[in-house]
Design an enzyme around this catalytic site. Structure first.
Site, PDB file in Angstrom:
ATOM      1  N   LEU A 248      42.093  41.181  36.412  1.00 31.93           N
ATOM      2  CA  LEU A 248      43.358  40.602  36.910  1.00 31.93           C
ATOM      3  C   LEU A 248      43.434  39.088  36.715  1.00 31.93           C
ATOM      4  CD1 LEU A 248      43.754  42.653  40.215  1.00 31.93           C
ATOM      5  CD2 LEU A 248      45.391  42.631  38.326  1.00 31.93           C
TER       6      LEU A 248
ATOM      7  N   GLU B 282      44.030  49.549  41.487  1.00 31.00           N
ATOM      8  CA  GLU B 282      42.594  49.623  41.827  1.00 31.00           C
ATOM      9  C   GLU B 282      42.227  50.941  42.500  1.00 31.00           C
ATOM     10  OE1 GLU B 282      41.109  47.410  40.411  1.00 31.00           O
ATOM     11  OE2 GLU B 282      42.616  45.852  40.192  1.00 31.00           O
TER      12      GLU B 282
HETATM   13  N1  PCA Z   1      40.504  44.175  38.770  1.00 29.62           N
HETATM   14  C1  PCA Z   1      40.229  43.630  40.058  1.00 29.62           C
HETATM   15  C2  PCA Z   1      38.998  44.325  40.480  1.00 29.62           C
HETATM   16  C3  PCA Z   1      38.304  44.625  39.211  1.00 29.62           C
HETATM   17  C4  PCA Z   1      39.336  44.511  38.179  1.00 29.62           C
HETATM   18  O1  PCA Z   1      39.220  44.645  36.999  1.00 29.62           O
HETATM   19  C5  PCA Z   1      40.016  42.156  39.936  1.00 29.62           C
HETATM   20  O2  PCA Z   1      40.265  41.566  38.867  1.00 29.62           O
HETATM   21  O3  PCA Z   1      39.592  41.535  40.925  1.00 29.62           O
END
Ligand code: PCA
Length: 180
Positions: free
Chosen positions: A31, A103
């Site tokens: 993200l 998620e």
């Molecule tokens: N997305 C969330 C959790 C792991 C992911 O790839 C993040 O970026 O915090």
């Protein structure tokens, strides 16, 4: 009278804004800016996601890359791994619920409040802010023997570039990460 009504209107607007922007989220994986899922945080149809600052976890955690899709996970094993670097966003209720969908909270990642260290604006002083963080809690213990990162990047020298997948196969694959 007009002046009073105007003041009330403005105050109501400000209060609404405060009420709907009341979550801070620390992101450490896909993200983040320049990472493959960042568009989720910036899509206006998902609500509001506002970058605040970079930050670091106050506690060490293992940040690993797993599954055949090379997904980053923060394993809930406080004290192991690194002080992990990421980004703090302010989000509204709608965005938080969209992030939970991405998620798959609370089935796989579990969203928890944790302490994040940030620099105070325009100074080198540091402060701790409480943020939501997506952890993998019920993980297979052998995942702790994987390489542990301090700062995730899909295109890092590890060569484990994040692969997009359809939801069904991701869920099967994630199933393999958790303790049975
Ligand atoms: N997305 C969330 C959790 C792991 C992911 O790839 C993040 O970026 O915090």
């Amino acid at each position: 009278m007009t002046h009073l009504l105007g003041t009330i209107f403005i105050r109501t607007k400000i209060q609404t804004k405060i009420r709907t922007m009341n979550h801070k989220v620390f992101v450490y994986g896909t993200l983040k800016r320049n990472e493959p899922n960042h568009h989720w945080l910036t899509n206006p149809e998902h609500g509001i996601g506002k970058f605040i600052t970079e930050g670091t976890t106050k506690t060490k955690y293992p940040l690993i890359i797993g599954t055949k899709y090379n997904i980053p996970f923060l394993l809930y094993s406080p004290g192991d791994g690194h002080y992990v670097r990421g980004e703090v966003y302010e989000v509204d209720d709608t965005m938080l619920s969209k992030l939970d969908i991405l998620e798959d909270h609370p089935n796989y990642y579990v969203r928890e409040i944790d302490d994040i260290i940030v620099n105070k604006s325009e100074s080198s002083d540091r402060e701790t802010v409480k943020c939501w963080v997506y952890f993998l809690k019920n993980f297979r213990p052998d995942l702790l023997s994987k390489e542990q990162f301090e700062n995730y990047s899909s295109m890092g020298s590890h060569g484990l570039r994040y692969l997009e997948s359809n939801n069904e196969s991701t869920i099967d694959d994630l199933d393999d990460m958790v303790r049975k």
